[in-house]
Design a protein around this motif. Structure first.
Motif, PDB file in Angstrom:
ATOM      1  N   ASN A 109       0.827  -1.205   0.000  1.00 11.20           N
ATOM      2  CA  ASN A 109       0.000   0.000   0.000  1.00 11.20           C
ATOM      3  C   ASN A 109       0.865   1.260   0.000  1.00 11.20           C
ATOM      4  O   ASN A 109       0.553   2.248  -0.675  1.00 11.20           O
ATOM      5  CB  ASN A 109      -0.925   0.014   1.220  1.00 11.20           C
ATOM      6  CG  ASN A 109      -2.056  -0.981   1.095  1.00 11.20           C
ATOM      7  OD1 ASN A 109      -2.440  -1.380  -0.008  1.00 11.20           O
ATOM      8  ND2 ASN A 109      -2.606  -1.402   2.233  1.00 11.20           N
ATOM      9  N   LEU A 110       1.948   1.211   0.752  1.00  6.42           N
ATOM     10  CA  LEU A 110       2.853   2.355   0.819  1.00  6.42           C
ATOM     11  C   LEU A 110       3.465   2.639  -0.542  1.00  6.42           C
ATOM     12  O   LEU A 110       3.536   3.793  -0.989  1.00  6.42           O
ATOM     13  CB  LEU A 110       3.939   2.083   1.859  1.00  6.42           C
ATOM     14  CG  LEU A 110       4.971   3.206   2.095  1.00  6.42           C
ATOM     15  CD1 LEU A 110       4.265   4.456   2.633  1.00  6.42           C
ATOM     16  CD2 LEU A 110       6.056   2.736   3.049  1.00  6.42           C
ATOM     17  N   ILE A 111       3.915   1.581  -1.214  1.00  4.37           N
ATOM     18  CA  ILE A 111       4.513   1.737  -2.540  1.00  4.37           C
ATOM     19  C   ILE A 111       3.486   2.280  -3.541  1.00  4.37           C
ATOM     20  O   ILE A 111       3.777   3.153  -4.348  1.00  4.37           O
ATOM     21  CB  ILE A 111       5.098   0.396  -3.028  1.00  4.37           C
ATOM     22  CG1 ILE A 111       6.309   0.014  -2.162  1.00  4.37           C
ATOM     23  CG2 ILE A 111       5.516   0.493  -4.506  1.00  4.37           C
ATOM     24  CD1 ILE A 111       6.809  -1.394  -2.406  1.00  4.37           C
ATOM     25  N   SER A 112       2.270   1.768  -3.460  1.00  8.67           N
ATOM     26  CA  SER A 112       1.192   2.221  -4.353  1.00  8.67           C
ATOM     27  C   SER A 112       0.909   3.702  -4.150  1.00  8.67           C
ATOM     28  O   SER A 112       0.738   4.465  -5.112  1.00  8.67           O
ATOM     29  CB  SER A 112      -0.079   1.410  -4.121  1.00  8.67           C
ATOM     30  OG  SER A 112       0.110   0.053  -4.450  1.00  8.67           O
ATOM     31  N   MET A 113       0.857   4.157  -2.897  1.00 11.86           N
ATOM     32  CA  MET A 113       0.606   5.558  -2.610  1.00 11.86           C
ATOM     33  C   MET A 113       1.740   6.439  -3.108  1.00 11.86           C
ATOM     34  O   MET A 113       1.508   7.537  -3.634  1.00 11.86           O
ATOM     35  CB  MET A 113       0.402   5.747  -1.097  1.00 11.86           C
ATOM     36  CG  MET A 113      -0.923   5.232  -0.595  1.00 11.86           C
ATOM     37  SD  MET A 113      -1.272   5.688   1.129  1.00 11.86           S
ATOM     38  CE  MET A 113      -0.034   4.716   1.991  1.00 11.86           C
TER      39      MET A 113
ATOM     40  N   GLN B 283       3.771   5.757  -5.632  1.00  8.12           N
ATOM     41  CA  GLN B 283       3.720   5.777  -7.095  1.00  8.12           C
ATOM     42  C   GLN B 283       2.609   6.698  -7.578  1.00  8.12           C
ATOM     43  O   GLN B 283       2.775   7.430  -8.571  1.00  8.12           O
ATOM     44  CB  GLN B 283       3.522   4.364  -7.632  1.00  8.12           C
ATOM     45  CG  GLN B 283       4.749   3.469  -7.439  1.00  8.12           C
ATOM     46  CD  GLN B 283       4.483   2.030  -7.835  1.00  8.12           C
ATOM     47  OE1 GLN B 283       3.329   1.584  -7.927  1.00  8.12           O
ATOM     48  NE2 GLN B 283       5.556   1.279  -8.091  1.00  8.12           N
ATOM     49  N   ALA B 284       1.472   6.668  -6.875  1.00  7.14           N
ATOM     50  CA  ALA B 284       0.355   7.543  -7.269  1.00  7.14           C
ATOM     51  C   ALA B 284       0.705   9.010  -7.070  1.00  7.14           C
ATOM     52  O   ALA B 284       0.309   9.874  -7.853  1.00  7.14           O
ATOM     53  CB  ALA B 284      -0.875   7.189  -6.445  1.00  7.14           C
ATOM     54  N   ALA B 285       1.474   9.302  -6.011  1.00  7.82           N
ATOM     55  CA  ALA B 285       1.863  10.688  -5.739  1.00  7.82           C
ATOM     56  C   ALA B 285       2.814  11.233  -6.775  1.00  7.82           C
ATOM     57  O   ALA B 285       2.882  12.440  -7.005  1.00  7.82           O
ATOM     58  CB  ALA B 285       2.493  10.770  -4.344  1.00  7.82           C
ATOM     59  N   GLN B 286       3.538  10.342  -7.425  1.00  8.46           N
ATOM     60  CA  GLN B 286       4.498  10.764  -8.452  1.00  8.46           C
ATOM     61  C   GLN B 286       3.806  11.022  -9.791  1.00  8.46           C
ATOM     62  O   GLN B 286       4.332  11.645 -10.669  1.00  8.46           O
ATOM     63  CB  GLN B 286       5.596   9.715  -8.621  1.00  8.46           C
ATOM     64  CG  GLN B 286       6.471   9.580  -7.385  1.00  8.46           C
ATOM     65  CD  GLN B 286       7.452   8.418  -7.493  1.00  8.46           C
ATOM     66  OE1 GLN B 286       7.447   7.670  -8.462  1.00  8.46           O
ATOM     67  NE2 GLN B 286       8.308   8.270  -6.480  1.00  8.46           N
TER      68      GLN B 286
END
Length: 297
Positions: free
Chosen positions: A288-292, A294-297
Motif C-alpha cells: 500500500n505504501l509503494i502504491s501511494m 507511485q500515485a503521488a508521483q
C-alpha cells in the motif's frame, strides 16, 4: 582434522555513534531487529555452531548488555502466573548459564585487532571464533556453523567472504585469492580498505572469523595500521607471511550491515517479512505504501 571450536569473542565496545541519539543510553547491540536485539542473533548463531564459551569485549555504559543475559525472576514469575508459556520459553532462551559468559573491558578504542587481543587470556592455546554483531546474516544454516564445518576439514584461519562491488572495496578488508575451490578459497594476502583500483579481488571479509591462537601472538607484536588502529587483518596477514594457511569461506546466506541505518532498516524489512506472524500484515502495508508513493508521483 581441526579441533572443535568452542569459544567465541564478541567485540561490542563501540559507541554506536551512527545511531545517536538512541545509543546515548542504549547499547547498539541491544537495539531490536523486529523483537530481538542484535546480540541475540549473534548468540544464537554461535550456539548453533557449537560455541560453549562466550567472551564479550565491552566498554563503559554497556551494563544493559550484561543485564540482558541475566535471569529475570520477577518477569518469569509474572508470565508463569498468567500462563504465557510461549513467552516464558522465549524469555528463558535468552538466559546464559553461569560461567558460560565473560565480560572484558576495552579501555581505549584502538580497533578490532586490539578488541580481540583484550580477550587473549581467556582464549589460551585454542582456536576461537570472532563474531561482529553488526553483521546479521540470514541463512538456512547459520553462517558460523557453515564455517566450523568447513574449518574442520581445512584447519588454519578462516574468514567469511562475500562479493562486493568495486566501489565498496574501501570499506572492507579484501582478499587476494590464491586458489579458488568454490565455497572455500585459499588466501594469498589481505588488503585493508584499499582503493577500488587497488583491490586484489571482489571478495570482502565480513564479520565472522575462525582464528588460531597464533593470531593473539601476532596482535601482541602489531602497533598500529590503517586508520591508526590495530587491525585484525594485519594479524591474519602475518600468518600468510609465516607460511601458514588462511582460507576465505563464501557463506550461503544474505548479510545485512546493521551498523548502518540503511542496513538496519533493510534487515528489519527482510526479517519482518520472514516471520509468519507478521508477513501478511506487513507485506500488505508495504504494498500500500509503494502504491501511494507511485500515485503521488
Amino acid at each position: 582434522m581441526s579441533k572443535s571450536v568452542t569459544k567465541a569473542i564478541f567485540p561490542v565496545a563501540g559507541l554506536g555513534t551512527r545511531f545517536l541519539p538512541a545509543t546515548k543510553s542504549v547499547p547498539k547491540e541491544i537495539m531490536t531487529l523486529v523483537d530481538r536485539p542484535l546480540i541475540q542473533y549473534a548468540i544464537d548463531e554461535a550456539r548453533a555452531a557449537g560455541i560453549k564459551e562466550f567472551i564479550f569485549v565491552t566498554s563503559s555504559g554497556k551494563s544493559a548488555l550484561e543485564d540482558y543475559f541475566d535471569m529475570a525472576p520477577h518477569l518469569e514469575a509474572e508470565l508463569r502466573k498468567k500462563d504465557k508459556t510461549e513467552l516464558l520459553a522465549e524469555l528463558k532462551s535468552t538466559n546464559m548459564d553461569s560461567g558460560a559468559i565473560a565480560y572484558i573491558r576495552q579501555q581505549r578504542a584502538l580497533g578490532l585487532g586490539h578488541a580481540v587481543w583484550c580477550a587473549r587470556r581467556l582464549v589460551h592455546n585454542e582456536s576461537f571464533a570472532v563474531i561482529l554483531p553488526d553483521d546479521v546474516i540470514a541463512a538456512e544454516k547459520p553462517c558460523l556453523q557453515q564455517m566450523v564445518e568447513a574449518h574442520n576439514e581445512t584447519g588454519g584461519c578462516m574468514v567469511a567472504a562475500m562479493e562486493v562491488p568495486a566501489e565498496k572495496a574501501s570499506s572492507y578488508g579484501m582478499i587476494d585469492v590464491k586458489d579458488d575451490m568454490g565455497s572455500v578459497v585459499s588466501v594469498n594476502g589481505l588488503v585493508e580498505k584499499p582503493k577500488a583500483e587497488d583491490a586484489p579481488s571482489n571478495l570482502a571479509v565480513i564479520g565472522r572469523y575462525i582464528l588460531t591462537p597464533q593470531i593473539m601472538r601476532n596482535l601482541n607484536k602489531i602497533k598500529s595500521g590503517s586508520g591508526g588502529e590495530i587491525q585484525l587483518t594485519d594479524a591474519i596477514d602475518a600468518e600468510l607471511r609465516e607460511g601458514r594457511d588462511v582460507f576465505g569461506y563464501r557463506f550461503r546466506g544474505q548479510r545485512f550491515d546493521c551498523g548502518s541505518k540503511a542496513g538496519f532498516l533493510q534487515a528489519t524489512v527482510a526479517f519482518g517479512l520472514a516471520r509468519e506472524d507478521l508477513r501478511d500484515e506487513f507485506d500488505g502495508y508495504l504494498r500500500n505504501l509503494i502504491s501511494m508513493q507511485q500515485a503521488a508521483q
